[in-house]
Design an enzyme around this catalytic site. Structure first.
Site, PDB file in Angstrom:
ATOM      1  N   GLU A   1     -34.963  74.204 124.004  1.00 27.11           N
ATOM      2  CA  GLU A   1     -34.820  75.437 124.795  1.00 27.11           C
ATOM      3  C   GLU A   1     -34.420  75.112 126.230  1.00 27.11           C
ATOM      4  O   GLU A   1     -33.687  75.866 126.866  1.00 27.11           O
ATOM      5  CB  GLU A   1     -36.131  76.251 124.737  1.00 27.11           C
ATOM      6  CG  GLU A   1     -36.296  76.897 123.369  1.00 27.11           C
ATOM      7  CD  GLU A   1     -37.726  77.156 122.947  1.00 27.11           C
ATOM      8  OE1 GLU A   1     -38.641  77.060 123.784  1.00 27.11           O
ATOM      9  OE2 GLU A   1     -37.923  77.437 121.749  1.00 27.11           O
TER      10      GLU A   1
ATOM     11  N   LYS B   1     -45.031  77.322 125.250  1.00 27.73           N
ATOM     12  CA  LYS B   1     -43.851  77.979 125.837  1.00 27.73           C
ATOM     13  C   LYS B   1     -44.284  78.971 126.919  1.00 27.73           C
ATOM     14  O   LYS B   1     -45.257  78.723 127.620  1.00 27.73           O
ATOM     15  CB  LYS B   1     -43.025  78.646 124.734  1.00 27.73           C
ATOM     16  CG  LYS B   1     -42.757  77.701 123.558  1.00 27.73           C
ATOM     17  CD  LYS B   1     -41.714  78.216 122.629  1.00 27.73           C
ATOM     18  CE  LYS B   1     -41.624  77.289 121.417  1.00 27.73           C
ATOM     19  NZ  LYS B   1     -40.467  77.517 120.608  1.00 27.73           N
TER      20      LYS B   1
ATOM     21  N   SER C   1     -41.036  75.030 113.061  1.00 24.88           N
ATOM     22  CA  SER C   1     -41.760  75.900 112.136  1.00 24.88           C
ATOM     23  C   SER C   1     -42.832  75.165 111.326  1.00 24.88           C
ATOM     24  O   SER C   1     -42.994  75.423 110.132  1.00 24.88           O
ATOM     25  CB  SER C   1     -40.772  76.633 111.219  1.00 24.88           C
ATOM     26  OG  SER C   1     -39.901  77.436 112.003  1.00 24.88           O
TER      27      SER C   1
ATOM     28  N   HIS D   1     -36.870  69.515 125.690  1.00 26.32           N
ATOM     29  CA  HIS D   1     -37.013  70.483 124.591  1.00 26.32           C
ATOM     30  C   HIS D   1     -35.683  71.225 124.419  1.00 26.32           C
ATOM     31  O   HIS D   1     -34.985  71.493 125.398  1.00 26.32           O
ATOM     32  CB  HIS D   1     -38.140  71.464 124.914  1.00 26.32           C
ATOM     33  CG  HIS D   1     -38.493  72.328 123.746  1.00 26.32           C
ATOM     34  ND1 HIS D   1     -37.773  73.447 123.411  1.00 26.32           N
ATOM     35  CD2 HIS D   1     -39.474  72.228 122.815  1.00 26.32           C
ATOM     36  CE1 HIS D   1     -38.299  73.992 122.322  1.00 26.32           C
ATOM     37  NE2 HIS D   1     -39.336  73.269 121.940  1.00 26.32           N
TER      38      HIS D   1
ATOM     39  N   ASN E   1     -46.948  73.426 121.755  1.00 28.67           N
ATOM     40  CA  ASN E   1     -46.116  73.864 122.881  1.00 28.67           C
ATOM     41  C   ASN E   1     -46.256  75.378 122.997  1.00 28.67           C
ATOM     42  O   ASN E   1     -45.754  76.114 122.149  1.00 28.67           O
ATOM     43  CB  ASN E   1     -44.659  73.461 122.585  1.00 28.67           C
ATOM     44  CG  ASN E   1     -43.683  74.057 123.577  1.00 28.67           C
ATOM     45  OD1 ASN E   1     -44.066  74.508 124.653  1.00 28.67           O
ATOM     46  ND2 ASN E   1     -42.406  74.072 123.209  1.00 28.67           N
TER      47      ASN E   1
ATOM     48  N   GLU F   1     -36.717  67.561 116.605  1.00 30.32           N
ATOM     49  CA  GLU F   1     -36.815  69.004 116.415  1.00 30.32           C
ATOM     50  C   GLU F   1     -35.435  69.580 116.108  1.00 30.32           C
ATOM     51  O   GLU F   1     -34.664  69.876 117.034  1.00 30.32           O
ATOM     52  CB  GLU F   1     -37.357  69.672 117.683  1.00 30.32           C
ATOM     53  CG  GLU F   1     -38.740  69.211 118.059  1.00 30.32           C
ATOM     54  CD  GLU F   1     -39.474  70.308 118.817  1.00 30.32           C
ATOM     55  OE1 GLU F   1     -40.502  70.758 118.328  1.00 30.32           O
ATOM     56  OE2 GLU F   1     -38.984  70.727 119.877  1.00 30.32           O
TER      57      GLU F   1
ATOM     58  N   GLY G   1     -38.689  78.043 115.665  1.00 36.17           N
ATOM     59  CA  GLY G   1     -38.963  79.473 115.804  1.00 36.17           C
ATOM     60  C   GLY G   1     -38.240  80.333 114.776  1.00 36.17           C
ATOM     61  O   GLY G   1     -38.171  81.543 114.920  1.00 36.17           O
TER      62      GLY G   1
HETATM   63  C1  PEP Z   1     -41.213  74.074 119.432  1.00 35.54           C
HETATM   64  O1  PEP Z   1     -41.172  74.933 120.278  1.00 35.54           O
HETATM   65  O2  PEP Z   1     -41.187  72.896 119.779  1.00 35.54           O
HETATM   66  C2  PEP Z   1     -41.299  74.461 118.020  1.00 35.54           C
HETATM   67  C3  PEP Z   1     -41.194  73.542 117.116  1.00 35.54           C
HETATM   68  O3  PEP Z   1     -41.485  75.809 117.756  1.00 35.54           O
HETATM   69  P1  PEP Z   1     -41.874  76.450 116.316  1.00 35.54           P
HETATM   70  O4  PEP Z   1     -43.020  75.649 115.762  1.00 35.54           O
HETATM   71  O5  PEP Z   1     -42.264  77.862 116.632  1.00 35.54           O
HETATM   72  O6  PEP Z   1     -40.664  76.348 115.452  1.00 35.54           O
END
Ligand code: PEP
Length: 251
Positions: free
Chosen positions: A97, A11, A213, A95, A9, A167, A173
């Site tokens: 976010e 973003k 992460s 997601h 992803n 997630e 992040g």
């Molecule tokens: C994501 O944006 O779905 C995500 C898991 O980000 P990150 O790997 O940076 O934690």
């Protein structure tokens, strides 16, 4: 029996030139990755050009969101059939976010998921608890509410064309990954809930990805868990070498 999925992803990062440059770098690095589905999700404006750059490769294309109507007076929105037209096979929906900053709810996730599937896309439906919810011991009830709301009215066949991404918001992040066991425990819960909501065979077949992460150095441990069927990767998907190292986790 479940083909793992490694999805990146991106973003709100990368111009068209940066996105096409990245996939041109990525393609040879993952050309020999067999038995894994590799997906990248650039920003809307880069989709069409990235699709051309991916042509003939084993990397698939996703959008990061969609709207639920096919067309109409909906300024700023993008319909699933237009994403398919731009070369997408997948779309990320719900997601955290989008839930946190853009008012996404389980009801809108539900409408988007149905619209995406109707357009022939694979819906990657995201769920996950916040840190406060985990600390209040509400992880399973939050996931249950999100799945029941997000998948209302889905048939088994619709679920079979979907992917679930677990997630935990506190791991996105932040550099803080759920432990292999923490992730596995939630994946088992999700699979058993899907078995109750649909049927055991569909629940056994669905891919449940972990996101939060994921990096080259923790992917192997996560992927060794029996119910973790892949990863949704943010930060580490932005560079070809780290994303390729994750996609090549089995090598
Ligand atoms: C994501 O944006 O779905 C995500 C898991 O980000 P990150 O790997 O940076 O934690």
């Amino acid at each position: 029996m479940r083909t793992p999925v490694i999805a990146g992803n991106w973003k709100l990062f990368k111009t068209i030139a940066e996105a096409t440059g990245m996939v041109n770098e990525l393609k040879p690095l993952v050309a020999n990755a067999s038995g894994v589905e590799i997906v990248v999700a650039p920003v809307f404006t880069a989709l069409s050009r990235v699709s051309e750059a991916l042509s003939g490769s084993n990397v698939r294309l996703a959008a990061q969101d969609c709207y639920w109507e096919e067309e109409g007076a909906y300024t700023g929105e993008v319909a699933p059939k237009l994403l398919a037209d731009a070369g997408c096979s997948h779309v990320i929906i719900g997601h955290s976010e989008r839930r946190q900053y853009f008012g996404e709810t389980d009801a809108t996730v539900n409408k988007k998921g149905k619209a995406a599937l109707a357009a022939g896309l694979t819906a990657i439906v995201c769920v996950g608890e916040t840190l406060a919810e985990r600390e209040a011991d509400k992880t399973f009830s939050v996931i249950e509410t999100q799945l029941k709301g997000g998948l209302t009215g889905f048939s088994s066949d619709m679920l079979a064309h979907s992917i679930i991404a677990y997630e935990p918001v506190w791991a996105i992040g932040t550099g803080k990954t759920a432990s292999d066991q923490q992730a596995q425990d939630v994946h088992v819960f999700i699979r058993s809930l899907l078995a109750q909501m649909f049927d055991q065979a569909t629940a056994n077949a669905i891919r449940i990805l972990y996101g939060g992460s994921v990096k080259p150095d923790n992917v192997k441990g996560l992927m060794s868990q029996p119910d973790i069927d892949g990863a949704l990767v943010g930060g580490a998907s932005l560079k070809a070498d780290s994303f390729a190292a994750i996609a090549n986790f089995a090598a």
